[in-house]
Design an enzyme around this catalytic site. Structure first.
Site, PDB file in Angstrom:
ATOM      1  N   LYS A   4       1.647  -1.457   3.800  1.00  8.26           N
ATOM      2  CA  LYS A   4       3.090  -1.246   3.651  1.00  8.26           C
ATOM      3  C   LYS A   4       3.789  -1.192   5.024  1.00  8.26           C
ATOM      4  O   LYS A   4       3.677  -2.118   5.777  1.00  8.26           O
ATOM      5  CB  LYS A   4       3.350  -0.006   2.801  1.00  8.26           C
ATOM      6  N   ASP A  19      -1.517   7.876  -4.535  1.00  9.15           N
ATOM      7  CA  ASP A  19      -0.372   8.102  -5.435  1.00  9.15           C
ATOM      8  C   ASP A  19      -0.650   7.681  -6.883  1.00  9.15           C
ATOM      9  O   ASP A  19      -0.123   8.272  -7.818  1.00  9.15           O
ATOM     10  CB  ASP A  19       0.896   7.410  -4.906  1.00  9.15           C
TER      11      ASP A  19
HETATM   12  C1  GLC Z   1      -0.828   0.383  -1.142  1.00 11.74           C
HETATM   13  C2  GLC Z   1      -1.930   1.388  -0.811  1.00 11.74           C
HETATM   14  C3  GLC Z   1      -2.395   2.084  -2.068  1.00 11.74           C
HETATM   15  C4  GLC Z   1      -1.214   2.669  -2.801  1.00 11.74           C
HETATM   16  C5  GLC Z   1      -0.183   1.599  -3.087  1.00 11.74           C
HETATM   17  C6  GLC Z   1       1.050   2.134  -3.789  1.00 11.74           C
HETATM   18  O1  GLC Z   1      -1.365  -0.630  -1.912  1.00 11.74           O
HETATM   19  O2  GLC Z   1      -3.020   0.736  -0.204  1.00 11.74           O
HETATM   20  O3  GLC Z   1      -3.333   3.083  -1.732  1.00 11.74           O
HETATM   21  O4  GLC Z   1      -1.656   3.252  -4.001  1.00 11.74           O
HETATM   22  O5  GLC Z   1       0.214   1.011  -1.874  1.00 11.74           O
HETATM   23  O6  GLC Z   1       1.742   3.034  -2.981  1.00 11.74           O
END
Ligand code: GLC
Length: 470
Positions: free
Chosen positions: A174, A210
């Site tokens: 991200k 999350d």
């Molecule tokens: C990215 C992260 C993952 C998380 C997702 C949603 O893919 O690697 O761990 O759950 O974002 O936030």
């Protein structure tokens, strides 16, 4: 060119574009054709997902990490007391104080802290130092300085978990990139930073993703919950797997029957297995992204990227003289100038049968447009959004079939899911088509990454006490 003779396949395609100029219409449809899948492609994606999932869970090379979270049980209604939660990895960084009684959140205090970009892409010690500073500020504000507080840490990045309270960062995703943290235990870094300050009595009991928080929070709302899904800046899912199928299990087992597995499906296809759906638009988005050549699947579906895919397509159509009379604006040509919230707003126009949002957005881009240009922009947003919904649905339907439960609630959270006007409707339709006969529902479990973390801390405390006794 994109026409379909198969009724299920046709049900997964968006309504055809209707322009007065037939040739232009066909050229635009052809330019977007690869984004609408044939039934054969849909089935192939499902098969590849299943095969990667199997490999991941057996610790064979796979683009799906299938991480054991060491959470073997859901809330049982006995959770009670004050718990802290930290949420790092979404749009905001937050510290949360939860009061639980009978497994339900009875009180919640939340404080948002602004994370400067420098902290997100800088030195790891500074980032964790800042997290500890925020904890200390929050604890003081809540007059809890002397209190022993169990904490659940939502750290929404791929981790290798060696226990419920050990999470080694595999890679940032991200908007984060602090290279010195990769390969380190995020919990230890947090504990060290808290210890360095020495001004609170916070005990980090669990680290979670999350999606896990969302599943757990969903279970509080509906005890049929067995899948957690995030469709936000990033995308990922977790699910309850049979413990005997899970190979990676460090430390002692305690007769667990099930455990939550964090799939980390954002990285699905990073080994090339999904290249058959990759378009030039995706290649361009990837090339310009913060972490190129990684998180392939996330780049097809999540909020961080949908707007950028749309922008790249609009630029290409304009360059080919199929849009805006061939004239792009400076803003349209700037990377990341088209946030996914615009896609949701334009989709809202399509749902309502209006053009107002689309016009406002195109005005912001200083573009000269006709009514037919508006129709094209709406079509592009629809096709890109629909691909996202379909890809997510293919994977969810495979999970439902694999889990083979009589009835499954899928707890969902994330800004894209909440704000996009019809992802949910499409997903309901596609999952039904792809997992016929499987009973399921999509349940919005808001703030799973906050509330879920507090509840997981309570579960961690319960497990700790139980295992210490035995
Ligand atoms: C990215 C992260 C993952 C998380 C997702 C949603 O893919 O690697 O761990 O759950 O974002 O936030």
């Amino acid at each position: 060119m994109c026409e379909s003779n198969n009724s299920v396949e046709a049900a997964m395609h968006v309504a055809p574009l209707e322009l007065s100029d037939n040739r232009r219409q066909q050229q635009i449809e052809a330019a977007l054709c690869e984004l609408q899948f044939t039934m054969e492609t849909v089935k192939k994606i499902g098969r590849v997902f299943e095969s990667e999932l199997e490999k991941g869970i057996h610790e064979e090379p796979s683009s799906l990490q299938m991480e054991n979270t060491y959470i073997p049980e859901l809330p049982d209604g006995t959770e009670k007391g004050k718990f802290l939660a930290l949420d790092l990895g979404g749009t905001n960084f937050r510290v949360i104080l939860l009061e639980l009684d009978d497994g339900k959140v009875t009180d919640e205090k939340v404080k948002h802290y602004h994370l400067d970009d420098e902290l997100k892409v800088g030195c790891g010690d500074r980032l964790f130092g800042f997290l500890a500073e925020c904890i200390s500020d929050f604890v003081k504000e809540q007059n809890l300085t002397g209190a022993r507080l169990p904490l659940g840490f939502t750290f929404s990045f791929p981790m290798i978990q060696k226990a419920l309270d050990v999470g080694i960062l595999v890679t940032w995703t991200k908007t984060f990139n602090c290279p010195s943290v990769v390969g380190k235990d995020a919990v230890q870094m947090l504990k060290d930073a808290i210890h360095r300050r020495g001004d609170t009595h916070v005990e980090v009991l669990a680290v979670l993703n999350d999606t896990t928080g969302t599943l757990v929070q969903g279970a509080v709302l509906d005890n049929r919950t067995a899948i957690g899904l995030i469709l936000g800046t990033g995308s990922n899912a977790c699910y309850l797997e049979r413990a005997d199928r899970v190979q990676h299990w460090e430390g002692q087992r305690h007769g667990e029957k099930q455990v939550i597995i964090d799939i980390e499906w954002g990285a699905f296809g990073d080994n090339g297995v999904l290249d058959f759906i990759k378009t030039d638009y995706d290649r361009e988005v990837d090339k310009n992204s913060l972490l190129a050549t990684s998180f392939t699947f996330e780049k097809y579906i999540s909020g961080k990227y949908l707007g950028e895919i749309v922008r790249v397509i609009l630029v290409r159509l304009t360059a080919n003289g199929l849009l805006f009379d061939g004239i792009a604006s400076k803003k349209l040509l700037s990377q990341n100038s088209f946030p996914t919230s615009y896609v949701s707003q334009i989709e809202q126009d399509t749902v309502d049968g209006g053009n107002k949002n689309t016009e406002d957005i195109l005005d912001k881009f200083n573009l000269q447009y006709t009514t037919e240009d508006i129709a094209v922009v709406k079509y592009v947003c629809e096709v890109v959004s629909n691909r996202s919904a379909l890809l997510v649905s293919i994977c969810l339907s495979r999970l439902l079939i694999r889990m083979d439960r009589p009835d499954t609630t899928i707890a969902v959270d994330g800004s894209l899911f909440k704000h996009h006007p019809r992802l949910k409707t499409w997903m309901n339709k596609y999952i039904q088509l792809l997992a016929p006969g499987k009973k399921f529902r999509l349940l919005l479990a808001e703030d799973g990454s906050g509330k879920g973390a507090g509840i997981v801390a309570a579960i961690a405390l319960r497990l700790k006490e139980r295992f210490q006794e035995t």
